[in-house]
Design a protein around this motif. Sequence first.
Motif, PDB file in Angstrom:
ATOM      1  N   UNK A   1       0.536  -0.447  -0.008  1.00  0.00           N
ATOM      2  CA  UNK A   1      -0.043  -0.217  -0.057  1.00  0.00           C
ATOM      3  C   UNK A   1       0.365   1.068   0.311  1.00  0.00           C
ATOM      4  N   UNK A   2       0.588   2.651  -0.384  1.00  0.00           N
ATOM      5  CA  UNK A   2       1.371   3.500  -0.098  1.00  0.00           C
ATOM      6  C   UNK A   2      -0.237   4.876  -0.338  1.00  0.00           C
ATOM      7  N   UNK A   3       0.784   5.864   0.392  1.00  0.00           N
ATOM      8  CA  UNK A   3      -0.043   7.075   0.281  1.00  0.00           C
ATOM      9  C   UNK A   3       0.625   8.462  -0.619  1.00  0.00           C
ATOM     10  N   UNK A   4       0.450   9.121  -1.205  1.00  0.00           N
ATOM     11  CA  UNK A   4       0.581  10.122  -1.551  1.00  0.00           C
ATOM     12  C   UNK A   4       0.791  11.390  -0.757  1.00  0.00           C
ATOM     13  N   UNK A   5       1.228  12.221  -0.936  1.00  0.00           N
ATOM     14  CA  UNK A   5       1.331  13.616  -0.301  1.00  0.00           C
ATOM     15  C   UNK A   5      -0.099  14.139   0.049  1.00  0.00           C
ATOM     16  N   UNK A   6      -0.127  15.294   0.927  1.00  0.00           N
ATOM     17  CA  UNK A   6      -0.924  15.277   1.770  1.00  0.00           C
ATOM     18  C   UNK A   6      -1.974  16.575   0.033  1.00  0.00           C
ATOM     19  N   UNK A   7      -2.848  16.887  -0.047  1.00  0.00           N
ATOM     20  CA  UNK A   7      -3.368  17.489  -0.396  1.00  0.00           C
ATOM     21  C   UNK A   7      -5.590  17.516   0.089  1.00  0.00           C
ATOM     22  N   UNK A   8      -5.819  19.063  -0.429  1.00  0.00           N
ATOM     23  CA  UNK A   8      -6.968  19.693   0.333  1.00  0.00           C
ATOM     24  C   UNK A   8      -7.786  18.060  -0.259  1.00  0.00           C
ATOM     25  N   UNK A   9      -8.735  18.585   1.099  1.00  0.00           N
ATOM     26  CA  UNK A   9     -10.026  17.313   1.086  1.00  0.00           C
ATOM     27  C   UNK A   9     -10.813  17.668   0.269  1.00  0.00           C
TER      28      UNK A   9
END
Length: 418
Positions: free
Chosen positions: A261-269
Amino acid sequence: MQKYSIFSLIKNAFTNHQNWDVAWRDPEPKKEYDVIIIGGGGHGLATAYYLAKEHNITNVAILEKGWIGGGNAGRNTTILRSNYMWDSNGLFYEHGMKLWESLSQELNYNVMYSPRGIINLAHSDAQLNIYARRGNSMRLNGIDAVMLGRNELKKMIPFADFSETARFPIFGALMQPRGGTARHDAVVWGYARQADSMGVDIIQNCEVTGFDVQNGKIKGVQTSKGNINAKKIGLCVAGSTSLLAEKLNMKLPIEAHVLQACVSEPVKPFLNHVVTFGAGHFYCSQSDKGEMVMGGDLDGYNSYAQRGNLPTLQHVLSEGVAMFPNLSRLKILRTWGGIMDMSMDGSPIIDKSHIEGLYLNFGWCYGGFKATPVSGLTFAHTIAQDRPHTLNEKFNLNRFNTGHLIDEKGVGTKTWIG
């Protein structure tokens, strides 16, 4: 447990938390326990908690070879659901959903349960029919299920590819509105704190190296911290189950695979739901920090490694971009891999073993995290009462001999994931 005001919390934040109480003790193991639970993940901690709470068995030790939350409990995508077709799975996981709904109050710890809804996209008429059948079965079992059309989906996920040239056109979806996510670390910490407060010993950095079995009965374990006697022992170690079973000369109907699994950089909801890609094995949700949490299918080989690889990530993310083209603009922040103990029929095993006093909890495939409360509740009952709970009586090991399989590929295939 000491209580803190908002001002004391702020004060301690600037003093590196030097005056905070520890959340749970770090005891040395006793010579003997009534029950030993091997595995300090969510299932093991929940089992110990319910042994103390529901059965008044507090002379319990949890043996964890690493640290609390360092295994699969910290290596998942936090999805909760009970959208199963077969009764045995549907009723089991639905009971778990009801436990999730009140778990923060139960543990006096915010597990950040978020019933944002899980949407399973369909990309053909045939897939819509399959989802309708599953949805009808869910509703017959009192589980919430809603069929969605294209127009409804356009309002809910307008950034999905609804174009006429889409390679995988969206025909509709099945949604479980109560499905969602929870914070995996908080779940583990909440169970650990409450179990410790009732007398359970949580022993970290304590690896089990062998078992003491005499005349077909379990007597104790050999560990890196010495031998410990026990009347009963529960194996609750997910992907490492086959390694411990080998020390008992047991061969179990599971294989160990890596799930990445992975997560991206945070962005606005922008994504308010958990969404799965019906034409492949991809799912996506957005964390409270704004990161896009994404996962997919298993690596194609057996492994005990807790690490990912680029070919699988490329495959997974290609499916994600096909579903949500705007994901292509994001940078990946981090990746990880968890060890899945994949059972031969896609459903778990919670049962007694042929060794008296030895109990098994394994084979969770893709769905271990969401089962945490109900797995702990039913496993604790099985250990304390020496017989299965009504919710897990069909999750017996003998079904692989008799042919009474629970062939619920919804636990993890390319058309139904979580």
